[in-house]
Each structure stands twice: as structure tokens, then as C-alpha cells.
Design an enzyme around this catalytic site. Structure first.
Site, PDB file in Angstrom:
ATOM      1  N   HIS A 244      49.752 -72.054  83.264  1.00  0.00           N
ATOM      2  CA  HIS A 244      48.795 -72.655  82.329  1.00  0.00           C
ATOM      3  C   HIS A 244      49.101 -74.132  82.097  1.00  0.00           C
ATOM      4  O   HIS A 244      48.212 -74.989  82.159  1.00  0.00           O
ATOM      5  CB  HIS A 244      48.827 -71.887  81.000  1.00  0.00           C
ATOM      6  CG  HIS A 244      47.902 -72.442  79.964  1.00  0.00           C
ATOM      7  ND1 HIS A 244      48.312 -73.351  79.014  1.00  0.00           N
ATOM      8  CD2 HIS A 244      46.577 -72.249  79.751  1.00  0.00           C
ATOM      9  CE1 HIS A 244      47.288 -73.671  78.251  1.00  0.00           C
ATOM     10  NE2 HIS A 244      46.224 -73.018  78.670  1.00  0.00           N
ATOM     11  N   CYS A 641      37.002 -73.009  93.451  1.00  0.00           N
ATOM     12  CA  CYS A 641      37.321 -73.664  92.182  1.00  0.00           C
ATOM     13  C   CYS A 641      38.752 -73.397  91.733  1.00  0.00           C
ATOM     14  O   CYS A 641      39.124 -73.737  90.617  1.00  0.00           O
ATOM     15  CB  CYS A 641      36.344 -73.232  91.089  1.00  0.00           C
ATOM     16  SG  CYS A 641      36.361 -71.463  90.748  1.00  0.00           S
TER      17      CYS A 641
END
Length: 684
Positions: A244, A641
């Protein structure tokens, strides 16, 4: 020959992706001697400055010495220009030969030479290593001088080197003066310095006071997004290159170092210990996101010149490097086939991406929009709702906020396509952590405080209800929307209402609504029906016609195998290679850093598969999905993506597969533009 297997050679090959199996060549040649007296010497040099790119003769030499003496540091070499006074004939010959070598190889040359009794011997020449800044300067200069063509310049510059031109920088002398305490993974380039804080709320509070902060965490989670946004950089003890902290850091252009395993972070005590040293909240720490080095202390940074131009702080006319950077990328755009989009969730990120040359958004993550201070209470109220009516009431409050978000992103993209992914993470990610709630409740009970206690107990009950043993494969993405279709309805309505507003203003808008985590065609059809119904209602009410597309993210192996069935109803596929890699390998992208080095040391993996696509396995899935999809729908739009959309080696693979576009973090867009051009040129 043994040098091929020494640790330094292995590390060099790892850094530059050189295969282990090719071996090394050994050139046997007659020995010459530069240590026969004052009329002999040796030196190394470059035909241009490898640090700045300036067209100047650059190097060093020693009188009465052998080659290794120059680089060993035993004696202080002299600047190569002084050789003209010492041995003018040899110097003139050296200049003539090196100029000829540069003209022949059509690139800056790194050469070595020896002079024995005033006779010059050229020992070797090779294309010189250079900084990103120098690479752009040299390439554009060689075009201007007529040595190479623009397409040659595009081939010449390493796409990854462009990140060096965008990253904030430390003052070199000040940086060198501080010793490094540890090193982590260089997840997002740039120089970062600030006061250490250990949670996102503290980061926001301190930044609001005008203080530069570094967010230091064991690991970051999605609800740290507001703290990451205001921080100068993010430093974590765990996580890999697609964790993250790494993904969001690159997207925001925030310098980030992750997986610094020697850091022992105690967030409760607000202290970090590392290799016998410690720093606490409020202490200054600096790190380099390009090298991964971490240092205790304060070192000043400044934005790159290119970012100053894009921010309007510096005139384009006053920035030579911006002009060259822009020129090189325009040459690249003329030859590339792949479209370049960006992963962006906010209007400011979209505007940055557009300025860098992205022409579309390939991934707008709607869940990141829910973490604002004014929104998270509404989201939590929606999650805690016990009836559909209560959920819809909360969603009605979120609708205008989401609509404004989408309007801003659409507007920043100036009529280019925007792919919006409907909510993906499980609901528990929007709630406080179970352990934190238990501690708060226990403290309140021990102190006899009842204010807000029942609300916390209700929150804890809901957190426990939503707990999953494997959230990655749990109640998220399309599964969440099937259970709670009102969430997808609200998001679809917000997207279409924002599009209608822009249409009324006379602006073009191309919304692409993406359903995540589809593995079964029935899931896609179920949610497409919801979206189409809401779109029909919204457009009828507005009295407008707005074209929109509905597609899916291909990120589950099963969706690849049934891609032809899904494509019969889908307008586009976007390959979510982060999760596709995770599910194909069975690796957790947040935990792979714990054992990846073991795999690399044993030659099992050469690169992190989350950083550069595994062409044999995950790549094969992408190829199968693309082929099956286009068999069913020949004009199916195909993109990617995942983080691989900004990796040059992966982009080369996507060119081969025939995707229509790649989508990268905003600050990776220039790299993607250049890499896509090189991939196209390689196939001519």
C-alpha cells in the site's frame, strides 16, 4: 572468468536485469606500461560529462602510473585537461580518437588509455553510464548536432532514468555528511526529510501547523491516506514494492522507502530502534527514495526543476532541462502505439497526470474518496445500518460528495476517457481495527466512562461480524455490490450525474465504469444491469445523451478462462495485474519481501513479480484473456492498470500482446511514454 560469479557482479546483474547464464568474455591483449617514468601515464575519461551531460572532455589521469592506480584512490589524479600541458602531442591524439569513437558509436564514450613513453594506447571504450539528467541532455544534443535522429534519441535514454528528473533532491554535501542507519526498498524516488510521526491523524495535525512530517509506520493501510497526502514521505518497516505504501506513494509522487526490516517500530510508544540507535516522534529523519538509504537528522531538499515548471513556479523558458525533457517525450509520442493513462483518484492527481502527458485515467479508485474526515463517519453509518433504508439514507449523503469527486476528475482530464472502479475493498477496512476498539472499550469501562461507550460496542460487534479469515478472497468487489446493490447504484448515479453536468457545460466526457473482481459472467451481467438501469434513469431525468462504457477488471484467473463469455457483454477489459499476480503465484504482495531475496539468491526469481510482470505465467494469463476477449468482441478495448503499467519491461510485453493502453502512477507517466515508444521501435 571467475569474476562473473563474484558478489559485486551478481548484484550488478540484478540491478540491470542482465541474465546470469550468458557468461563473460575475456579479452587477451599485449600489456603496455604507464609507469615507466615522467613521459608515461594512464587515465580514464568520458567524451561528455556523465553527470550533467555537458559537451566537455571529462576525466582524470596520473603520471607514471598503471590504470588501477587512477581508481584505487592511492594517489590524487589530475583533471584530464591538464594532460595538454604535460604531453600535448598525446593529448591532441587522444582528443581526436575519442571524438572519432563518439561519432562512430553515436553515443558518449567511457574510455581508458595508457601512454607509454609518449605513445598513446587506447585500452577500451564503451557507451558511458550517465545520470538521468545527463542522458536527456546528451540525447537531445546529439540530435541537434546531427549525429543521431530523434528516434535514436528515444532509444538511447533509459525510461527509468526519467524518474531522477522528477524527484526532489538533497544537497549532496549535506547528505554525504550523515551516516546511513539502515536501508529499505526504494519504492518511490525522491528526497524526504521531516519530523517523525506515527499515525495519519498526527501527520495531518502537525502539517496543519506548517511542520514538515515523515509518516513512519510498521505498515500503512488505506485509512492512512490523509496522513500520506500531507507527509513529505512515507517510511515503513514491512511491505514490498507493491505494498500500500509503495503504490500510493508512487501515485502521489511521495518519496517512499518500504520494507526497512531493521526498523523496530513501536507505534504505541512512538519510538523506533534501529541498529543500536533510536528516534522518537518529533525527531528529524531523512531518506532517499531512489537508493533506500535512511539517516537520522535534517537535510534540506528542493523540488526538481521540471516539477517547478509544471507547478508554475518557474518559467519554461528559464529551464533548459524541461525543454529537453519535453522535446524527448514529444519524439516518443510520435512513434509509440500504446496509449498512456494514469492511475489517479483525485482531481489534483489527474491534473498532474495530464501535465505529464497522460491522456486518460485507467484506474480511479473510488474507495480512496471515502476516507476524508467529512466522509468516514457517513461511510461507517452506512456499514452499521441494519436495514436497506438506513443504508440508502447514508448513501444519499455520500452521493453529492462522490458526484463532486467525479466531476473534478473528469474536468481535469479535459475530455479524455476516465475509468472508474466501483468500490473494491471489504467493508471492514473502513472501520477501526478490532484490537484498538477493544482497548478503548476496556479503558472506558475501567475508568467508569459511559460517554460513547454503547456506540463503540456496536462498532465492535459489526467489526467482528465483518471479520474474515482471508479478506483478499472475501466479501469485496463485485461480491459486495451483489449483496448491497444500493452501493453500486449510488456510485453509478454519481458518475452519470457528474458526466451530465459537464455535458451541460459543453465539455466532452467519456466515463468508463469498471466492475472489480469479476470471476463469473453472471456477476458481470448482474451488475451491468444495475448500472444500465441507473444510467437510463439518470440520463432520462437530465434529458441528455452521454455515452458511457461498462467493463471489468481481469484480476482473477477464472475470469481469464471465461474471458470470451464476459467479453460478449463487456465494453472493455482492464488487466489488474497486481491481484492477478497475487492469485496466480499465491504470493501475498505485502509479505513477499520476507522471502523474495531467498528466491533471487537461488535463481528461482530474478525480479519481483509484482514489480515486473512474470511473462511466462501471469503474462500468459494476460495474453489468453486478451485473445479470448477479442475472439468474442474484435474491437474490445484492452488496457492494464496494475503497477506493471509503469514498468518498461512489462510495457514491452504489453506491446507484444497488443493492448490498447497502459495506466501508470502519475509520476511514472513520462517513463511509460518513453518505454512505449521504445517497445514500438523494437518491433520495426
Amino acid at each position: 572468468f571467475r569474476s562473473w560469479q563474484n558478489p559485486r557482479a551478481k548484484e550488478y546483474r540484478r540491478i540491470y536485469d542482465i541474465p546470469d547464464a550468458i557468461g563473460t568474455a575475456v579479452n587477451v591483449q599485449a600489456m603496455v606500461f604507464g609507469n615507466t617514468g615522467d613521459r608515461s601515464g594512464t587515465g580514464v575519461g568520458f567524451t561528455r560529462n556523465p553527470a550533467t551531460g555537458a559537451n566537455e572532455f571529462y576525466g582524470e589521469f596520473l603520471i607514471n602510473a598503471q590504470g588501477e592506480d587512477v581508481v584505487a584512490g592511492i594517489r590524487t589524479p589530475q583533471p584530464i585537461g591538464e594532460l595538454e600541458q604535460v604531453m600535448p602531442r598525446a593529448y591532441a591524439e587522444l582528443r581526436a580518437i575519442t571524438k572519432r569513437l563518439e561519432q562512430h558509436y553515436r553515443d558518449v564514450q567511457d574510455f581508458e588509455f595508457t601512454i607509454e613513453d609518449e605513445k598513446l594506447y587506447m585500452l577500451q571504450t564503451r557507451n558511458g553510464k550517465r545520470t538521468g539528467h545527463a542522458a536527456v541532455v546528451i540525447a537531445t544534443d546529439l540530435v541537434e548536432e546531427g549525429v543521431i535522429e530523434p528516434e535514436d534519441a528515444v532509444r538511447m535514454v533509459d525510461p527509468d532514468a526519467l524518474t531522477q528528473l522528477l524527484a526532489p533532491v538533497f544537497d549532496p554535501d549535506a547528505w554525504a555528511a550523515l551516516p546511513a542507519v539502515t536501508r529499505g526498498l526504494p519504492a518511490s524516488p525522491g528526497a524526504a526529510c521531516g519530523e517523525v510521526v506515527f499515525n495519519a491523524d498526527e501527520a495531518v495535525r502537525w502539517a496543519g501547523q506548517g511542520r514538515d512530517v515523515l509518516l513512519v509506520r510498521k505498515e500503512t493501510v488505506p485509512d492512512d491516506i490523509h496522513g500520506m497526502h500531507v507527509a513529505q514521505g512515507v517510511l515503513t518497516a514491512t511491505g514490498g514494492m507493491t505494498s500500500h505504501a509503495a503504490v500510493v506513494g508512487r501515485q502521489m509522487g511521495k518519496p517512499s522507502v518500504v520494507g526497512a526490516g531493521e526498523l523496530h517500530v513501536s507505534e504505541s510508544e512512538r519510538v523506533v530502534t534501529v541498529n543500536g540507535q533510536r528516534f522518537e516522534q518529533g525527531d528529524y529523519v531523512s531518506f532517499d527514495g531512489l537508493s533506500g538509504e535512511v539517516k537520522i537528522g535534517r537535510v534540506a531538499t528542493r523540488p526538481s526543476e521540471i516539477l517547478q515548471v509544471l507547478a508554475g513556479q518557474l518559467s519554461q523558458r528559464r529551464s533548459d532541462i524541461y525543454g529537453r525533457f519535453s522535446r524527448l517525450l514529444k519524439w516518443a509520442d510520435k512513434v509509440r502505439r500504446l496509449g498512456i493513462r494514469a492511475n489517479a483518484d483525485q482531481p489534483d492527481q489527474a491534473a498532474t497526470a495530464y501535465a505529464f502527458g497522460a491522456r486518460g485515467i485507467g484506474l480511479c479508485r473510488t474507495e480512496h474518496m471515502f476516507f476524508g474526515e467529512d466522509r468516514i463517519p457517513i461511510v461507517q453509518r452506512m456499514i452499521l445500518a441494519e436495514t436497506e433504508a438506513e443504508r440508502r439514507a447514508a448513501l444519499d449523503e455520500l452521493l453529492p460528495l462522490q458526484r463532486e469527486d467525479f466531476y473534478g476528475v473528469f474536468k481535469a482530464m479535459r475530455g479524455q476517457p476516465v475509468t472508474i472502479r466501483l468500490i473494491d475493498p471489504p467493508l471492514h477496512e473502513f472501520l477501526p481495527k478490532r484490537e484498538e476498539l477493544m482497548v478503548e472499550i476496556a479503558r472506558a469501562e475501567a475508568q467508569g466512562r459511559t460517554d460513547g461507550l454503547e456506540q463503540k460496542r456496536a462498532l465492535l460487534r459489526r467489526v467482528e461480524q465483518l471479520h474474515e479469515f482471508n479478506p483478499m478472497m472475501g466479501h469485496r468487489g463485485v461480491r459486495l455490490a451483489i449483496s448491497y446493490p444500493e452501493i453500486a447504484e449510488m456510485q453509478a448515479r454519481a458518475i452519470l450525474e457528474a458526466a451530465c453536468r459537464l455535458a451541460r457545460e459543453g465539455s466532452k466526457v467519456v466515463p468508463e465504469i469498471m466492475i472489480p473482481l469479476v470471476g463469473h459472467v453472471g456477476e458481470f451481467r448482474d451488475q451491468k444491469a444495475v448500472i444500465d438501469r441507473v444510467a437510463a434513469e439518470t440520463l432520462s431525468t437530465a434529458g441528455l445523451k452521454v455515452k458511457y462504457l461498462v467493463g471489468t477488471m481481469i484480476e482473477i484467473p477464472r475470469s481469464v478462462l471465461v474471458a470470451d463469455a464476459i467479453a460478449a457483454d463487456a465494453d472493455f477489459f482492464s488487466f489488474g495485474t497486481n491481484d492477478l499476480t497475487q492469485m496466480a503465484f499465491g504470493f501475498s504482495r505485502d509479505d513477499i519481501g520476507k522471502f523474495l531475496k531467498d528466491y533471487q539468491d537461488r535463481g528461482i526469481l530474478t525480479r519481483d513479480p509484482f514489480e515486473s510482470i512474470d511473462t511466462d505465467g501471469v503474462g500468459a494469463l494476460v495474453r489468453i484473456g486478451a485473445e479470448k476477449g477479442r475472439d468474442a468482441r474484435p474491437k474490445l478495448k484492452l488496457g492494464v492498470c496494475g503497477e506493471h503499467g509503469g514498468d518498461p519491461a512489462s510495457i514491452d510485453f504489453f506491446e507484444d500482446v497488443g493492448l490498447d493502453y497502459v495506466s501508470a502512477s502519475p509520476f511514472r507517466v513520462p517513463t511509460a511514454r518513453l518505454a512505449a515508444a521504445q517497445a514500438a521501435l523494437a518491433r520495426r
